[in-house]
Design a protein around this motif. Structure first.
Motif, mmCIF file in Angstrom:
data_model
loop_
_atom_site.group_PDB
_atom_site.id
_atom_site.type_symbol
_atom_site.label_atom_id
_atom_site.label_comp_id
_atom_site.label_asym_id
_atom_site.label_seq_id
_atom_site.Cartn_x
_atom_site.Cartn_y
_atom_site.Cartn_z
ATOM 1 N N LEU A 175 0.842 -1.200 0.000
ATOM 2 C CA LEU A 175 0.000 0.000 0.000
ATOM 3 C C LEU A 175 0.871 1.241 0.000
ATOM 4 N N THR A 176 0.510 2.261 -0.790
ATOM 5 C CA THR A 176 1.132 3.567 -0.585
ATOM 6 C C THR A 176 0.080 4.433 0.115
ATOM 7 N N VAL A 177 0.512 5.167 1.135
ATOM 8 C CA VAL A 177 -0.439 5.840 2.023
ATOM 9 C C VAL A 177 0.040 7.241 2.402
ATOM 10 N N CYS A 258 -2.842 4.400 -2.704
ATOM 11 C CA CYS A 258 -3.819 5.263 -2.064
ATOM 12 C C CYS A 258 -3.184 6.610 -1.713
ATOM 13 N N ALA A 259 -1.853 6.710 -1.864
ATOM 14 C CA ALA A 259 -1.149 7.919 -1.414
ATOM 15 C C ALA A 259 -1.523 9.127 -2.256
ATOM 16 N N ALA A 260 -1.539 10.290 -1.612
ATOM 17 C CA ALA A 260 -1.700 11.552 -2.323
ATOM 18 C C ALA A 260 -0.286 12.035 -2.641
ATOM 19 N N VAL A 261 0.247 11.491 -3.720
ATOM 20 C CA VAL A 261 1.641 11.782 -4.094
ATOM 21 C C VAL A 261 1.700 13.193 -4.677
ATOM 22 N N ALA A 262 2.675 13.985 -4.238
ATOM 23 C CA ALA A 262 2.823 15.317 -4.826
ATOM 24 C C ALA A 262 3.114 15.168 -6.321
ATOM 25 N N ASP A 263 2.436 15.947 -7.140
ATOM 26 C CA ASP A 263 2.668 15.834 -8.587
ATOM 27 C C ASP A 263 3.917 16.598 -9.014
ATOM 28 N N PHE A 264 4.273 17.614 -8.220
ATOM 29 C CA PHE A 264 5.442 18.447 -8.562
ATOM 30 C C PHE A 264 6.369 18.573 -7.359
ATOM 31 N N ASP A 291 5.180 9.057 -11.671
ATOM 32 C CA ASP A 291 3.846 8.540 -11.362
ATOM 33 C C ASP A 291 3.990 7.062 -11.005
ATOM 34 N N ILE A 292 3.858 6.769 -9.725
ATOM 35 C CA ILE A 292 4.124 5.406 -9.227
ATOM 36 C C ILE A 292 3.123 4.420 -9.819
ATOM 37 N N LEU A 293 1.841 4.783 -9.749
ATOM 38 C CA LEU A 293 0.798 3.884 -10.252
ATOM 39 C C LEU A 293 0.991 3.607 -11.743
ATOM 40 N N ALA A 294 1.239 4.673 -12.515
ATOM 41 C CA ALA A 294 1.408 4.477 -13.964
ATOM 42 C C ALA A 294 2.604 3.572 -14.237
ATOM 43 N N VAL A 306 -4.842 -1.491 -7.673
ATOM 44 C CA VAL A 306 -5.991 -0.691 -7.219
ATOM 45 C C VAL A 306 -5.543 0.765 -7.147
ATOM 46 N N GLY A 307 -6.187 1.628 -7.932
ATOM 47 C CA GLY A 307 -5.839 3.045 -7.935
ATOM 48 C C GLY A 307 -6.960 3.880 -7.335
ATOM 49 N N PHE A 308 -6.624 5.112 -7.015
ATOM 50 C CA PHE A 308 -7.604 6.053 -6.469
ATOM 51 C C PHE A 308 -7.653 7.293 -7.348
ATOM 52 N N ALA A 309 -8.798 7.949 -7.357
ATOM 53 C CA ALA A 309 -8.907 9.198 -8.104
ATOM 54 C C ALA A 309 -9.823 10.143 -7.340
ATOM 55 N N HIS A 321 -11.269 6.800 -17.576
ATOM 56 C CA HIS A 321 -10.048 7.092 -18.337
ATOM 57 C C HIS A 321 -8.819 6.673 -17.521
ATOM 58 N N LYS A 322 -8.816 7.011 -16.217
ATOM 59 C CA LYS A 322 -7.678 6.665 -15.347
ATOM 60 C C LYS A 322 -7.537 5.151 -15.201
ATOM 61 N N LEU A 323 -8.684 4.459 -15.077
ATOM 62 C CA LEU A 323 -8.695 3.000 -14.951
ATOM 63 C C LEU A 323 -7.945 2.369 -16.127
HETATM 64 O O1 C5P Z 1 -3.523 11.002 -11.871
HETATM 65 P P1 C5P Z 1 -3.944 11.050 -10.450
HETATM 66 O O2 C5P Z 1 -2.929 11.684 -9.543
HETATM 67 O O3 C5P Z 1 -5.328 11.567 -10.228
HETATM 68 O O4 C5P Z 1 -4.028 9.495 -10.028
HETATM 69 C C1 C5P Z 1 -4.307 9.126 -8.748
HETATM 70 C C2 C5P Z 1 -3.790 7.740 -8.502
HETATM 71 O O5 C5P Z 1 -2.442 7.628 -8.950
HETATM 72 C C3 C5P Z 1 -3.749 7.389 -7.045
HETATM 73 O O6 C5P Z 1 -3.949 6.000 -6.918
HETATM 74 C C4 C5P Z 1 -2.344 7.820 -6.629
HETATM 75 O O7 C5P Z 1 -1.886 7.153 -5.477
HETATM 76 C C5 C5P Z 1 -1.548 7.435 -7.844
HETATM 77 N N1 C5P Z 1 -0.380 8.299 -8.093
HETATM 78 C C6 C5P Z 1 0.889 7.765 -7.967
HETATM 79 N N2 C5P Z 1 1.994 8.555 -8.218
HETATM 80 C C7 C5P Z 1 1.851 9.849 -8.570
HETATM 81 C C8 C5P Z 1 0.568 10.410 -8.708
HETATM 82 C C9 C5P Z 1 -0.522 9.606 -8.452
HETATM 83 O O8 C5P Z 1 1.025 6.589 -7.628
HETATM 84 N N3 C5P Z 1 2.930 10.577 -8.800
#
Ligand code: C5P
Length: 384
Positions: A175-177, A258-264, A291-294, A306-309, A321-323
């Motif tokens: 899990l990422t949290v 599940c983590a709210a990863v910083a985008d920048f 992007d860890i999930l991607a 399992v991803g979150f949005a 689209h994300k799925l």
């Molecule tokens: O594209 P978006 O940020 O909305 O996607 C959300 C999903 O992608 C979440 O499951 C989040 O944990 C994951 N994510 C990630 N790495 C990032 C940004 C989002 O794993 N840098």
């Protein structure tokens, strides 16, 4: 198993009773929906009266010596904590009690070796009994010395494992949290409002179904759950979370991101505190984080994903689209504009989207309840 658990428990408390331990255990057990009937042994009654135990547990209480077949049968789970060696022998050698499965938490001296204790009882322990051995905690009983005993949290989890179907038994879940922290200089950083509560609820729900959970987390609002199946790994930045996740991924069967990863993140980290003197403003240059999930979605042998949005508009369109684009097996989406949803609250209204075109719309639930529903879908879909 959405909603509250219920279960009838029989608890034998033996002397020397570690009162703080048992009180904490009773609090946790009641909070988790268990009804606990306490049966103190004669030696435990030297410390606390029958009436005191009845008050602590909120249930009628009787001496252990008067434990009946009916009591044994009525209970769904039976625990002896703390149990002296004498009580262990009694429970395991008596035909009437040994027929029922017991969780046994022996009270050990700090110098006792758990493996040796396990060995010394091996002959008496039938398959349906479980010995709960202490971790590092030692209870200090003052003038009476010190005792080592499995923690109240571990006793509770062992009891819950008897009641909750182990549908993810042995499954390795990652899990990422929580949020990540992107440092600007030694005192400043960029982060977000994530508390990690949704992820922590998922870690606990999966662990309680028998999964072996590695939880890679940023700073959390609550302490990490005390569950023997949860292995926490603390990280700080998105890059650290990415590195830690990829290092674990070959061992992972189900990944829940599940983590709210910083985008920048700041383009450069300034080693010394940035001075404000003489500056009218400042320009902070940011670059994208991985992007860890991607990246997991692109792996050749990818785990069940399992991803979150968190969306603010066109929920279904964006979620579908994300799925697809992130190759998820389940995408959990919520509308962050709705009150009581998403960040920094204890509730959420999640819709789960699946690659077969189906979806499951959950009502507004506590994050714990939502986690139960998500785990039910994972258990149903991951092995297919
Ligand atoms: O594209 P978006 O940020 O909305 O996607 C959300 C999903 O992608 C979440 O499951 C989040 O944990 C994951 N994510 C990630 N790495 C990032 C940004 C989002 O794993 N840098």
């Amino acid at each position: 198993m959405a909603g509250k658990l219920s279960g009838r428990m029989l608890l034998v408390v033996d002397g020397p009773a570690v009162l703080v331990h048992t009180l904490e255990f009773l609090r946790l057990a009641r909070q988790n929906g268990l009804t606990v009937r306490v049966f103190p042994t004669a030696s435990a009654l030297l410390f606390q009266s029958i009436n005191a135990w009845a008050a602590y547990s909120g249930q009628p209480c009787r001496e252990f010596e008067r434990l009946s077949e009916e009591d044994l049968q009525a209970a769904e789970v039976r625990l002896a904590a703390p149990a002296s060696v004498r009580l262990l022998e009694l429970l395991l050698q008596n035909d009437q009690t040994a027929r029922y499965p017991w969780l046994l938490a022996p009270a050990l001296l700090p110098e006792d070796k758990p493996e040796e204790v396990q060995q010394s009882f091996a002959a008496l322990l039938q398959k349906h009994h479980k010995l709960l051995l202490p971790g590092a905690d030692v209870s200090d009983l003052g003038a009476m010395g010190k005792l080592a005993l499995a923690s109240p949290g571990h006793c509770l989890e062992a009891a819950l494992a008897e009641l909750i179907p182990q549908e993810l038994a042995g499954v390795r879940v990652l899990l990422t949290v929580g949020p990540t922290i992107e440092d600007i200089d030694p005192v400043r950083f960029i982060s977000n409002r994530s508390t990690g509560r949704m992820g922590q609820a998922l870690a606990l729900a999966a662990a309680r179904r028998g999964a072996l959970v590695t939880m890679i987390h940023g700073p959390l609002a609550d302490p990490v759950s005390d569950h023997p199946n949860i292995r926490p790994l603390a990280v700080r930045s998105a890059q650290e979370m990415y590195d830690a996740t990829l290092a674990e991924i070959s061992r992972t069967q189900v990944a829940i991101l599940c983590a709210a990863v910083a985008d920048f993140t700041p383009n450069i980290y300034t080693e010394e505190k940035i001075k404000k003197q003489g500056a009218e403003g400042m320009r902070l240059l940011l670059r994208r984080t991985p992007d860890i999930l991607a990246s997991l979605g692109q792996q050749e042998k990818r785990p069940f994903l399992v991803g979150f949005a968190a969306e603010s508009n066109d929920l279904e369109l964006n979620a579908r689209h994300k799925l697809q684009s992130k190759h998820c097996d389940i995408l959990c989406a919520n509308d962050i504009r709705e009150p009581g949803c998403g960040f920094a609250v204890r509730t959420n209204r999640i819709t789960m989207f699946f690659p077969d075109g189906e979806k499951e719309e959950l009502p507004m639930l506590s994050k714990d309840e939502a986690a139960e529903c998500i785990c039910t879908q994972i258990a149903r879909r991951w092995a297919k």
